[in-house]
Design a protein around this motif. Structure first.
Motif, short mmCIF file in Angstrom:
data_model
loop_
_atom_site.label_atom_id
_atom_site.label_comp_id
_atom_site.label_asym_id
_atom_site.label_seq_id
_atom_site.Cartn_x
_atom_site.Cartn_y
_atom_site.Cartn_z
N UNK A 76 -57.01 -54.96 42.14
CA UNK A 76 -57.27 -55.41 41.08
C UNK A 76 -57.64 -54.52 40.00
N UNK A 77 -56.76 -54.35 39.03
CA UNK A 77 -57.28 -53.38 38.08
C UNK A 77 -57.11 -54.03 36.87
N UNK A 78 -58.21 -54.06 35.86
CA UNK A 78 -58.31 -54.54 34.75
C UNK A 78 -58.82 -53.74 33.62
N UNK A 79 -58.26 -53.69 32.28
CA UNK A 79 -58.85 -53.05 31.12
C UNK A 79 -58.95 -54.15 30.15
N UNK A 80 -60.41 -54.05 29.45
CA UNK A 80 -60.71 -55.22 28.61
C UNK A 80 -61.37 -54.47 27.27
N UNK A 81 -61.36 -55.19 26.21
CA UNK A 81 -62.18 -54.72 24.98
C UNK A 81 -61.54 -55.45 23.81
N UNK A 135 -50.80 -59.73 17.20
CA UNK A 135 -52.18 -59.69 17.64
C UNK A 135 -53.16 -59.08 16.94
N UNK A 136 -53.89 -60.07 16.35
CA UNK A 136 -54.94 -59.58 15.00
C UNK A 136 -55.93 -58.37 15.77
N UNK A 137 -56.51 -57.55 14.65
CA UNK A 137 -57.65 -56.80 15.32
C UNK A 137 -58.87 -57.63 15.37
N UNK A 138 -59.90 -57.30 16.15
CA UNK A 138 -60.97 -57.76 16.90
C UNK A 138 -60.82 -58.85 17.70
N UNK A 139 -59.57 -59.19 18.05
CA UNK A 139 -59.30 -59.99 19.06
C UNK A 139 -59.70 -59.41 20.41
N UNK A 140 -60.21 -60.24 21.32
CA UNK A 140 -60.63 -59.76 22.67
C UNK A 140 -59.40 -59.87 23.56
N UNK A 141 -59.00 -58.70 24.12
CA UNK A 141 -57.91 -58.51 24.86
C UNK A 141 -57.88 -57.92 26.35
N UNK A 142 -57.29 -58.65 27.06
CA UNK A 142 -57.46 -58.03 28.56
C UNK A 142 -56.28 -58.12 29.42
N UNK A 143 -56.07 -56.88 30.11
CA UNK A 143 -54.83 -56.75 30.90
C UNK A 143 -55.24 -56.44 32.21
N UNK A 146 -55.91 -49.50 20.59
CA UNK A 146 -57.29 -49.29 20.99
C UNK A 146 -58.09 -50.23 21.45
N UNK A 147 -58.89 -50.30 22.59
CA UNK A 147 -59.86 -51.06 22.87
C UNK A 147 -60.92 -50.71 22.85
N UNK A 148 -61.90 -51.20 21.65
CA UNK A 148 -63.17 -50.88 21.54
C UNK A 148 -64.15 -51.75 22.36
N UNK A 149 -65.63 -51.28 22.50
CA UNK A 149 -66.48 -52.01 23.39
C UNK A 149 -65.47 -52.26 24.68
N UNK A 150 -64.86 -51.30 25.32
CA UNK A 150 -63.97 -51.91 26.62
C UNK A 150 -64.57 -51.18 27.73
N UNK A 151 -63.93 -51.87 28.82
CA UNK A 151 -64.42 -51.56 30.31
C UNK A 151 -63.26 -51.28 31.11
N UNK A 152 -63.31 -50.71 32.05
CA UNK A 152 -62.23 -50.28 33.15
C UNK A 152 -63.00 -50.80 34.29
#
Length: 388
Positions: free
Chosen positions: A154-159, A49-57, A83-89
């Motif tokens: 439904x619980x989501x973390x993304x960044x 998983x490269x850096x700066x990829x958009x990731x959502x769990x 870490x997840x930068x510019x993230x949201x919970x």
């Protein structure tokens, strides 16, 4: 001739080397196990998983509840290797009278948010913009009071991912003895993997019935069961409440909020987040309606679908502050609005006015009085020149 052969050999060798270089590998995700008991651990393996990829769990729970009683659905010790930068919970529940989100973060901070009152369909949304550092979220809990016999959480973390390319995300699921948990991972707007995990045997949980229809499913009617031709319409909503999916075949589908990635088509720009209709490979028969909230009523907009890494507009209809499209399969969708044309600057306008005005008009005769001093001076100079 010899030089031509050498050049041919050079290109042949170059082509061979290119073929031997492995292509850039996409991130690979595995999720295990297929079934757990309450408190057991779920493992998500992440590789390349490269850096700066958009990731959502996303972790979606469906389980039974007793109306009027409180419930809890928890993910304990969520370990993030990056870490997840510019993230949201984000959190979402359906079939509740009230909902509260509580999360302990790796940096020692915490999030405790009481959601707003539910809408007429018993839905509540909670969103918290926050950078998420690597480490362990000791506990994330959605708790509330049941208004229906079936609850959806439904619980989501993304960044934007920052850190090691490989690692494990682990967490335990607690609070319910029987039901299902669907774990979904998205990378750059595309589903990497989604798996439904049975909890305590995984008996299917009833759909969360809105309080406004049938008193949450507790009417106790003794009339005949509805026939297959009267299948009810189901609505699925994203964790931020801005996207919904409605139709008679929408049962079991989900909407996962994503960061819009890639380039919008010419003349369009992204408006907010993208949304993934889950699970991957799901088809809808009959087709369902995807609805997105517009940034402004009657905006010039369209819904686009991500296909082979490119966003393509799909037939859409604007109605007030919403835009809808008919979709027949899962995938990632985003809202596009028309790109605004650049406004001309004040400098350009002034320049045009000052350069064109003299050329477009004929000068009028100047009044004589203001020119008298000039005429007198010129006459004086001429007289002195002649005397000299």
């Amino acid at each position: 001739m010899k030089m031509g052969l050498n050049i041919s050999k050079f290109w042949a060798l170059s082509l061979l080397l290119v073929l031997l270089i492995p292509a850039a590998t996409a991130a690979t995700i595995t999720i295990s196990p297929d079934a757990i008991e309450s408190g057991d651990t779920v493992t998500v393996d992440v590789n390349d998983l490269p850096d700066n990829a958009s990731f959502s769990l996303g972790i979606r729970g469906e389980f039974t509840a007793t109306p009027g009683e409180t419930f809890e659905f928890s993910a304990r010790s969520i370990t993030l290797p990056f870490a997840l930068n510019q993230g949201e919970v984000n959190a979402y529940t359906k079939g509740t009278n009230w909902t509260e989100l509580a999360a302990d973060l790796p940096d020692g901070g915490s999030v405790i948010v009481r959601g707003p009152s539910p809408n007429e369909d018993g839905e509540i949304w909670i969103a918290q913009p926050r950078n998420i550092p690597s480490g362990t979220l000791s506990l994330v809990t959605l708790r509330g009071e049941a208004a229906a016999a079936g609850i959806i959480t439904d619980f989501t973390v993304l960044g934007t991912k920052k850190g090691p390319d490989d690692g494990q995300i682990t967490f335990g699921i607690e609070g319910i003895d029987q039901g299902t948990a669907t774990v979904s991972v998205y990378v750059d707007g595309q589903q990497a993997l989604s798996r439904t995990i049975a909890i305590g045997g995984g008996a299917p949980a009833p759909t969360a019935t809105p309080p406004s229809s049938g008193n949450g499913g507790n009417g106790g009617s003794t009339g005949p069961a509805p026939t297959a031709t009267t299948a009810p319409s189901t609505t699925v909503t994203s964790t931020d409440g801005k996207a919904s999916l409605t139709g008679t075949d929408a049962e079991g589908a989900g909407l996962l909020k994503l960061t819009a990635q890639g380039d919008a088509p010419a003349g369009w720009v992204f408006a907010g987040n993208a949304y993934a209709v889950t699970p991957e490979g799901r088809t809808f028969d009959p087709a369902v309606t995807l609805s997105l909230r517009l940034p402004a009523a009657d905006a010039t907009a369209t819904i686009a679908r991500l296909e082979n890494g490119a966003w393509s507009p799909v037939p859409s209809k604007v109605e007030g502050d919403r835009i809808t499209a008919t979709v027949s399969r899962s995938g990632s969708y985003a809202l596009l609005v028309a790109e605004q044309a650049a406004e001309p600057t004040a400098t350009t306008t002034v320049t045009a006015a000052t350069t064109t005005t003299p050329a477009a008009t004929t000068p009028t005769a100047a009044p004589v009085a203001p020119l008298l001093p000039v005429i007198a001076f010129a006459t004086l100079m001429l007289w002195r020149e002649r005397r000299g």
